[in-house]
Scaffold this motif. Structure first.
Motif, PDB file in Angstrom:
ATOM      1  N   CYS A 188      -7.249   4.714   2.248  1.00 48.07           N
ATOM      2  CA  CYS A 188      -6.035   4.948   1.851  1.00 48.07           C
ATOM      3  C   CYS A 188      -6.111   5.175   0.188  1.00 48.07           C
ATOM      4  O   CYS A 188      -5.508   6.032  -0.150  1.00 48.07           O
ATOM      5  CB  CYS A 188      -5.283   3.669   2.129  1.00 48.07           C
ATOM      6  N   CYS A 206       0.304   3.526   3.462  1.00 42.80           N
ATOM      7  CA  CYS A 206       0.440   3.285   4.912  1.00 42.80           C
ATOM      8  C   CYS A 206       1.752   2.420   4.935  1.00 42.80           C
ATOM      9  O   CYS A 206       2.129   2.207   5.920  1.00 42.80           O
ATOM     10  CB  CYS A 206      -0.745   2.837   5.674  1.00 42.80           C
ATOM     11  N   CYS A 241      -4.991  -0.950   1.185  1.00 41.07           N
ATOM     12  CA  CYS A 241      -5.385  -1.704   2.344  1.00 41.07           C
ATOM     13  C   CYS A 241      -7.102  -1.426   2.550  1.00 41.07           C
ATOM     14  O   CYS A 241      -7.793  -2.439   2.763  1.00 41.07           O
ATOM     15  CB  CYS A 241      -4.653  -1.849   3.612  1.00 41.07           C
ATOM     16  N   ASP A 275       0.917  -1.192   0.115  1.00 40.43           N
ATOM     17  CA  ASP A 275      -0.051  -0.022   0.015  1.00 40.43           C
ATOM     18  C   ASP A 275       0.944   1.312  -0.039  1.00 40.43           C
ATOM     19  O   ASP A 275       1.552   1.438   1.037  1.00 40.43           O
ATOM     20  CB  ASP A 275      -0.860  -0.091   1.181  1.00 40.43           C
TER      21      ASP A 275
END
Ligand SMILES: [Zn+2]
Length: 98
Positions: free
Chosen positions: A88, A62, A84, A59
């Motif tokens: 995000c 993050c 995720c 991702d």
């Protein structure tokens, strides 16, 4: 007569101590068995490798590794990105368009 009682008490003491030792030994062997069981799947690394191989993506927001099957996908400039969560994804979209 008193000696007979002594012998009986000694016998009981021996039995009690023997049972304690036995349960202690069983506990030792039991914990050894549970300790050796986690190494069991480690001796078969093929199965573990299969779940990781080509099926996880990072991702970019993050930094979390997500399964490409469960991820939130976004095609961005011809590149498929995996997130995720939708949060995000939206955050990436926002920061990329800003
Ligand atoms: Zn994320």
């Amino acid at each position: 007569m008193a000696r007979l009682i002594d012998i009986v008490f000694d016998l009981i003491l021996v039995i009690v101590v023997a049972r304690m030792l036995w349960s202690a030994l069983r506990g030792l062997f039991g914990s050894a068995a549970t300790r050796s069981s986690p190494t069991d799947p480690a001796s078969r690394p093929q199965g573990k490798r299969e779940t990781v191989r080509g099926e996880t993506a990072r991702d970019p927001v993050c930094g979390m590794f997500v399964s490409t099957e469960l991820s939130h996908r976004l095609e961005w400039h011809g590149k498929l990105l995996h997130f995720c969560s939708e949060e995000c994804l939206n955050q990436y979209r926002k920061s990329a368009s800003a």
